[in-house]
Design a protein around this motif. Sequence first.
Motif, PDB file in Angstrom:
ATOM      1  N   ALA A  51      22.774 -71.925 -45.313  1.00 42.85           N
ATOM      2  CA  ALA A  51      22.901 -71.790 -43.859  1.00 42.85           C
ATOM      3  C   ALA A  51      23.631 -72.981 -43.270  1.00 42.85           C
ATOM      4  O   ALA A  51      24.469 -72.826 -42.366  1.00 42.85           O
ATOM      5  N   THR A  52      23.352 -74.178 -43.779  1.00 43.05           N
ATOM      6  CA  THR A  52      24.038 -75.371 -43.285  1.00 43.05           C
ATOM      7  C   THR A  52      25.530 -75.291 -43.576  1.00 43.05           C
ATOM      8  O   THR A  52      26.359 -75.616 -42.721  1.00 43.05           O
ATOM      9  N   ALA A  53      25.872 -74.847 -44.774  1.00 42.00           N
ATOM     10  CA  ALA A  53      27.287 -74.716 -45.132  1.00 42.00           C
ATOM     11  C   ALA A  53      27.962 -73.622 -44.309  1.00 42.00           C
ATOM     12  O   ALA A  53      29.100 -73.793 -43.854  1.00 42.00           O
ATOM     13  N   ALA A  54      27.255 -72.507 -44.092  1.00 45.77           N
ATOM     14  CA  ALA A  54      27.836 -71.402 -43.329  1.00 45.77           C
ATOM     15  C   ALA A  54      28.018 -71.777 -41.862  1.00 45.77           C
ATOM     16  O   ALA A  54      28.961 -71.331 -41.211  1.00 45.77           O
ATOM     17  N   ALA A  55      27.127 -72.602 -41.335  1.00 42.56           N
ATOM     18  CA  ALA A  55      27.219 -73.006 -39.930  1.00 42.56           C
ATOM     19  C   ALA A  55      28.448 -73.870 -39.677  1.00 42.56           C
ATOM     20  O   ALA A  55      28.985 -73.892 -38.569  1.00 42.56           O
ATOM     21  N   ALA A  70      21.971 -71.681 -31.636  1.00 42.66           N
ATOM     22  CA  ALA A  70      21.700 -73.106 -31.443  1.00 42.66           C
ATOM     23  C   ALA A  70      21.752 -73.499 -29.970  1.00 42.66           C
ATOM     24  O   ALA A  70      21.047 -74.422 -29.551  1.00 42.66           O
ATOM     25  N   ILE A  71      22.542 -72.801 -29.175  1.00 42.84           N
ATOM     26  CA  ILE A  71      22.640 -73.132 -27.755  1.00 42.84           C
ATOM     27  C   ILE A  71      21.305 -72.938 -27.064  1.00 42.84           C
ATOM     28  O   ILE A  71      20.864 -73.780 -26.278  1.00 42.84           O
ATOM     29  N   ARG A  72      20.620 -71.852 -27.368  1.00 39.68           N
ATOM     30  CA  ARG A  72      19.392 -71.563 -26.629  1.00 39.68           C
ATOM     31  C   ARG A  72      18.112 -71.902 -27.384  1.00 39.68           C
ATOM     32  O   ARG A  72      17.066 -72.059 -26.776  1.00 39.68           O
ATOM     33  N   ARG A  73      18.152 -72.017 -28.713  1.00 41.22           N
ATOM     34  CA  ARG A  73      16.927 -72.251 -29.478  1.00 41.22           C
ATOM     35  C   ARG A  73      16.871 -73.611 -30.166  1.00 41.22           C
ATOM     36  O   ARG A  73      15.807 -74.041 -30.574  1.00 41.22           O
ATOM     37  N   GLY A  74      18.013 -74.246 -30.371  1.00 39.61           N
ATOM     38  CA  GLY A  74      18.041 -75.525 -31.068  1.00 39.61           C
ATOM     39  C   GLY A  74      18.648 -75.379 -32.455  1.00 39.61           C
ATOM     40  O   GLY A  74      18.719 -74.290 -33.011  1.00 39.61           O
ATOM     41  N   LYS A  75      19.064 -76.518 -33.000  1.00 40.60           N
ATOM     42  CA  LYS A  75      19.794 -76.503 -34.262  1.00 40.60           C
ATOM     43  C   LYS A  75      18.929 -76.112 -35.460  1.00 40.60           C
ATOM     44  O   LYS A  75      19.353 -75.338 -36.318  1.00 40.60           O
ATOM     45  N   LYS A  76      17.715 -76.632 -35.523  1.00 42.17           N
ATOM     46  CA  LYS A  76      16.871 -76.342 -36.685  1.00 42.17           C
ATOM     47  C   LYS A  76      16.422 -74.887 -36.709  1.00 42.17           C
ATOM     48  O   LYS A  76      16.423 -74.242 -37.757  1.00 42.17           O
ATOM     49  N   ARG A  77      16.050 -74.346 -35.566  1.00 40.74           N
ATOM     50  CA  ARG A  77      15.662 -72.936 -35.522  1.00 40.74           C
ATOM     51  C   ARG A  77      16.852 -72.037 -35.803  1.00 40.74           C
ATOM     52  O   ARG A  77      16.714 -70.968 -36.395  1.00 40.74           O
TER      53      ARG A  77
END
Length: 140
Positions: A51-55, A70-77
């Motif tokens: 997921a980190t690579a795909a992001a 990530a805009i509305r929930r945050g980066k980790k979620r």
Amino acid sequence: MGADMARFPSAAHLASWAGMCPGNHESAGMHTSGKSRPGDPWLKNALGLAATAAARGKNTYLASRYKRIAIRRGKKRALVALGHTILTSIWHMLINDAEYADLGADYFLQRTGRARQTRRLVSQLNMLGYQVSLQSADAD
């Protein structure tokens, strides 16, 4: 997990087994911490790295999905949600014996439609106090 997907009747069942589905705790109408279940630590780690690579990808469906979440929930979620999306895609590819087909970075724009997106952005600029007049780029 294995290549035999017969033990998982749906993608949601696989995501729950792997611990990559969002938690949901509600009592008396109040939503409390939605921590995901433990699941398989090796698979969760591999999906987190994927997921980190795909992001970080450019012009892909997964990267645009990550940015929207990530805009509305945050980066980790958003990374957990992206891992869930990847796992769901894997289940569908193994069940249907198909290859991965990227939907493209503009999938969400096509899904909502250009006219609706234009109206939304113009109304946001109007609320900020700007007067907007639009010209099509094709008219030049």
